[in-house]
Enzyme design. Sequence first.
Site, PDB file in Angstrom:
ATOM      1  N   GLU A   1     -17.614 -21.871  -6.915  1.00 23.81           N
ATOM      2  CA  GLU A   1     -18.949 -22.283  -6.560  1.00 23.81           C
ATOM      3  C   GLU A   1     -19.392 -23.179  -7.489  1.00 23.81           C
ATOM      4  O   GLU A   1     -20.003 -22.805  -8.252  1.00 23.81           O
ATOM      5  CB  GLU A   1     -19.948 -21.071  -6.499  1.00 23.81           C
ATOM      6  CG  GLU A   1     -21.330 -21.386  -6.056  1.00 23.81           C
ATOM      7  CD  GLU A   1     -22.375 -20.276  -5.924  1.00 23.81           C
ATOM      8  OE1 GLU A   1     -21.951 -18.926  -6.204  1.00 23.81           O
ATOM      9  OE2 GLU A   1     -23.623 -20.513  -5.651  1.00 23.81           O
TER      10      GLU A   1
ATOM     11  N   LYS B   1     -17.260 -22.242  -2.502  1.00 25.14           N
ATOM     12  CA  LYS B   1     -18.778 -22.173  -2.092  1.00 25.14           C
ATOM     13  C   LYS B   1     -19.435 -23.390  -2.536  1.00 25.14           C
ATOM     14  O   LYS B   1     -20.015 -23.306  -3.594  1.00 25.14           O
ATOM     15  CB  LYS B   1     -18.966 -20.546  -2.809  1.00 25.14           C
ATOM     16  CG  LYS B   1     -20.756 -20.621  -2.346  1.00 25.14           C
ATOM     17  CD  LYS B   1     -20.914 -19.127  -2.692  1.00 25.14           C
ATOM     18  CE  LYS B   1     -22.566 -18.904  -2.547  1.00 25.14           C
ATOM     19  NZ  LYS B   1     -22.751 -17.534  -2.470  1.00 25.14           N
TER      20      LYS B   1
HETATM   21  P1  13P Z   1     -28.265 -18.802  -2.324  1.00 22.07           P
HETATM   22  O1  13P Z   1     -27.790 -18.810  -0.999  1.00 22.07           O
HETATM   23  O2  13P Z   1     -29.692 -18.261  -2.455  1.00 22.07           O
HETATM   24  O3  13P Z   1     -28.255 -20.203  -3.248  1.00 22.07           O
HETATM   25  O4  13P Z   1     -27.406 -17.824  -3.315  1.00 22.07           O
HETATM   26  C1  13P Z   1     -26.023 -18.032  -3.268  1.00 22.07           C
HETATM   27  C2  13P Z   1     -25.588 -17.702  -4.223  1.00 22.07           C
HETATM   28  O5  13P Z   1     -24.625 -16.796  -4.303  1.00 22.07           O
HETATM   29  C3  13P Z   1     -25.983 -18.084  -5.800  1.00 22.07           C
HETATM   30  O6  13P Z   1     -24.913 -18.088  -6.547  1.00 22.07           O
END
Ligand code: 13P
Length: 338
Positions: free
Chosen positions: A180, A222
């Site tokens: 991510e 992600k």
């Molecule tokens: P959000 O969809 O609220 O951005 O959260 C996703 C997430 O896992 C943040 O690390």
Amino acid sequence: MMDVEQLKNTAKIMVEKGKGILAADESSPTCTKRLSSIGVKSTSESRNEYRDMLLTTDGLEDYISGVILFDETIKQSTTCNDNTPFVEYLQSKGIISGIKVDTGAKSLAHFKDEKITEGLDGLRERLIEYYKLGARFAKWRAVITIGDTLPSDACLYGNAHALARYAALCQESNIVPIIEPEVLMEGPHTIETCYEVSKRALNIVFQQLVLNHVMLEGIVLKPNMVISGSNCSVQADVERVAEMTFKCLKENVPLEVPGIAFLSGGQSSDDATAHLSKINENYLEDMPWNVTFSYGRALQNDALNAWSGSNRLAGQEALIKRANANSKATFGKAINIS
Ligand code: 13P
């Protein structure tokens, strides 16, 4: 021993068409913020109760393939189902448990407005423990801020390197790493700037993953969507967001990656669904990866407000509505539910 087939299979199930991931892995301080917004005091018990409301929603497994948990939650149990451990409960519904393993984004030395995500120390041992607890995927979030002279190369390379080392450790433990790299939406920047920064961030992340021999078939990416900064005077419309996001992914995400599950990043719940739907509607045929959601706030906000500390059924109804809408968005067929 790393089991290539198991990793590939887990990743495939996580991004199965029609399903997405519920990110319920807020750290205790972040969960406390969410609970205070509805006037609920944050304790281990109230956080357990809130997570129980979400995770025991009837039919959740129709739209949700996996749930990301926090360290506290993965050790907790249902409050209304014979105290079954959450992981076991989710497993019985065919939902995979994941675990947030980074220990947060800290100030990057010498770069005062930027962050570096920590958590590599002792990670191998923690992953072995989480696997024993039933986790089959993990999450690590890197944060990239856009500014006049940001992001720096130090931020991009440092975070990408950490993501790659985390990913390699996860795969060694047969845990699928969610990668991510979040380019934040806060700021007055245009969608074009978001595109440029996201493109560079993804490019460096994949360089580092390859350098560290991470098996790309056994990860889930992600990313943020490519959108206008939250304070930009011109807000790109849904078509433009879909176009720029697709372009950015197509140019930077290798074909081997099985799936892309977007974060919502502070977009409204409706926007997050509409954008995902438009990306799939316009480009489904041109995308080699399954493109789905891994939302935290965009799945939980309505549920949190409807629950308000005690109204379980209203909370669950709100969650399932959002999960259903986003499931439809993975086919490019979401309708507005507000
Ligand atoms: P959000 O969809 O609220 O951005 O959260 C996703 C997430 O896992 C943040 O690390």
